[in-house]
Design an enzyme around this catalytic site. Structure first.
Site, PDB file in Angstrom:
ATOM      1  N   GLU A  72      10.118   0.310   6.635  1.00 48.67           N
ATOM      2  CA  GLU A  72      10.514   1.692   6.729  1.00 48.67           C
ATOM      3  C   GLU A  72       9.710   2.500   7.596  1.00 48.67           C
ATOM      4  O   GLU A  72       8.880   3.262   6.955  1.00 48.67           O
ATOM      5  CB  GLU A  72      11.143   2.169   5.487  1.00 48.67           C
ATOM      6  CG  GLU A  72      12.146   1.199   4.689  1.00 48.67           C
ATOM      7  CD  GLU A  72      13.685   1.372   5.185  1.00 48.67           C
ATOM      8  OE1 GLU A  72      13.595   2.817   5.787  1.00 48.67           O
ATOM      9  OE2 GLU A  72      14.307   0.653   4.937  1.00 48.67           O
ATOM     10  N   CYS A  91      10.983  11.884   7.500  1.00 46.09           N
ATOM     11  CA  CYS A  91      11.112  10.686   8.385  1.00 46.09           C
ATOM     12  C   CYS A  91      12.291  10.790   9.288  1.00 46.09           C
ATOM     13  O   CYS A  91      12.351  10.405  10.353  1.00 46.09           O
ATOM     14  CB  CYS A  91      11.088   9.407   7.640  1.00 46.09           C
ATOM     15  SG  CYS A  91      12.478   9.089   6.677  1.00 46.09           S
TER      16      CYS A  91
END
Ligand code: NAD
Length: 465
Positions: A211, A245
């Site tokens: 991720e 993110c």
């Protein structure tokens, strides 16, 4: 054998003694995570403030606890259904044979988490891994050291170390952790460290989920309402001071709308983040210096800085969130993920130019599109690659448990949340139970196609075509 290898062996032995935990036990473990957070919300908010300098408790409740509660709630609702075998079609020549897939836990899962949402990003994958029947070993980030330490103590209080345990420490610990022969390694962090972790995992052929991050663009179509756009982009960019993110990294807007958008962004920032307690601080001095360096480099190359808030309003640091215009493409800020309250505004001629700009860079984790023109929207959806997309707002795609969350290419591989998380941490086993027609053994399985070969098998092959 080092102490980590011995510890992993112990957890593996505990798993082997109970490789298929019941639905009730899995739900009970998930319930314990929920209790652990709800009983300690206030204390966790305090350690988060100790790490970030400023972190509004409501921001922590929204972006950390709510995400954990939501994952628990969704899993509780659907886990029984996910655990059921799925019957699949069998070809007609297999007669009454049955085929199905059934999910199975995989063993011990290693989770490496980052500092930016140190509770959510450590626990959300753990919930999915426990739901799938695995044991979990977590290595949280050293940069949010107080929160990581506090979380480790909580997990130790609520879980037996062979169910769910934590090891804290710096880069050396992280490197040794990544080298362990886990049954799955789940890494959330930067692209550069992700590459190293993947290399370590390759030695044991450990399956890995990455991720990662990247530069997530926001495209403002000519058909968009600029005030609404600015309100959404400012929220997405300044939540956690851009240390998210999926924060919009930069904006692509048509030349004619650029200056009007900048004005709306300033208004939106004043409306939402005028109070110093609402702007989260940089995680550490290194981050603060990096932000200044990125802005200075852009200015040295000709960019213009536009403050989004009045200087001095941010107590969290002396860093004022800024927009940047006329940013040259070779500026550092257009080369690396910003992860901070700096917003480059890039003027483009049309939707084709925006698509070209995105496609000439690594695939981002998120993409935001604003507007009403459905033709342009479809073009962007069809002609660009990104982990996910939100239309006419920012960040919210991550809060939809039923949507898989993950990147593509440089922004990561694999995904989680909801059912996709359960599947990431499960093995989908294929099973065929061979049966003859009406109890007859003659037509069952491979009987009709076994040697010695002759006319009978040839006839059968012709018939099967
Ligand atoms: P990072 O890569 O520096 O650290 C992540 C983890 O890796 C930490 O646990 C750290 O201890 C460990 N680590 C550090 N150096 C290591 C090494 N040499 N070998 C092995 N492990 C090592 O990332 P970060 O700074 O904590 O987080 C920021 C990055 O994470 C950004 O790129 C952001 O986009 C990304 N991110 C992605 C998601 C997502 O869900 N896709 C979520 C949050 C953050």
């Amino acid at each position: 054998m080092n102490r980590f290898t011995l510890q992993l062996d112990e957890i593996k032995a505990a798993y082997a003694a109970e490789p298929n935990p019941s639905l009730e036990l899995r739900l009970e473990r998930i319930g314990r995570i929920e209790q652990m957070i709800s009983a300690n919300e206030e204390k966790i908010c305090k350690v988060l403030i100790a790490d970030f300098g400023v972190r509004h408790p409501i921001e922590s409740r929204l972006a950390e606890f709510q995400m954990v509660y939501q994952a628990c709630k969704y899993t509780r609702k659907y886990l029984k259904e996910w655990m059921k075998p799925t019957l699949v079609e069998t070809p007609f020549f297999m007669g009454a044979s049955h085929a199905w897939t059934q999910t199975q836990s995989i063993g011990v899962v290693g989770i490496m988490s980052p500092w930016n949402y140190p509770i959510q990003l450590a626990l959300a994958p753990a919930i999915a891994a426990l739901a799938a029947g695995n044991r979990v070993w977590l290595k949280p980030s050293e940069r949010s050291s107080r929160t990581s330490g506090f979380l480790a103590a909580l997990i130790q209080e609520y879980f037996h170390p062979s169910e769910f345990c934590v090891t804290t420490g710096g880069v050396e610990v992280a490197q040794s952790f990544a080298e362990l022969p886990f049954d799955h390694l789940f890494f959330t962090g930067s692209e550069s460290v992700g590459k190293k972790v993947m290399r370590s995992a390759a030695d044991h052929l450990t399956p890995i989920t990455l991720e990662l991050g990247g530069k997530s663009p926001a495209i403002v179509d000519l058909s968009a309402n600029l005030k609404d756009v600015a309100d959404s982009i400012i929220y997405g960019k300044l939540l956690n001071s851009g240390q998210t993110c999926i924060a919009p990294d930069y904006v692509l807007v048509q030349h004619s709308n650029r200056d009007a958008l900048v004005k709306e962004l300033q208004l939106a920032a004043h409306t939402q983040f005028n109070s110093p307690e609402e702007l989260t601080g940089p995680i550490d001095e290194e981050q603060f210096i990096r932000w200044h360096h990125l802005v200075r480099d852009a200015v040295n190359r000709g960019a213009q800085v536009i403050p989004l808030l009045n200087t001095g309003n941010s107590q969290s640091s002396s860093f004022t969130p800024v927009a940047l215009v006329d940013v040259p493409e070779d500026a550092l800020i257009m080369q690396e993920e910003i992860f901070g309250p700096i917003l480059p505004i890039i003027a483009v001629s049309d939707v084709s130019a925006a698509i070209h700009f995105i496609n000439s860079r690594p695939n981002p984790l998120a993409l935001y599109w604003f507007g009403k023109n459905k033709i342009n929207m479809q073009r962007v959806l069809n002609e660009t690659h990104s982990g996910g997309v939100a239309i006419n707002d920012t960040l919210l795609q991550v809060a939809v448990e039923s949507l898989p969350f993950g990147g593509i290419g440089a922004s990561g591989m694999g995904n989680y949340h909801g059912k996709s998380g359960y599947e990431t941490f499960s093995h989908r086993k294929s099973v065929l139970e061979v049966r003859g027609i009406l109890g007859s053994k003659i037509f069952s399985g491979t009987k009709l196609i076994r040697p010695p070969y002759g006319k009978k098998v040839e006839r059968l092959l012709r018939w099967l075509r």
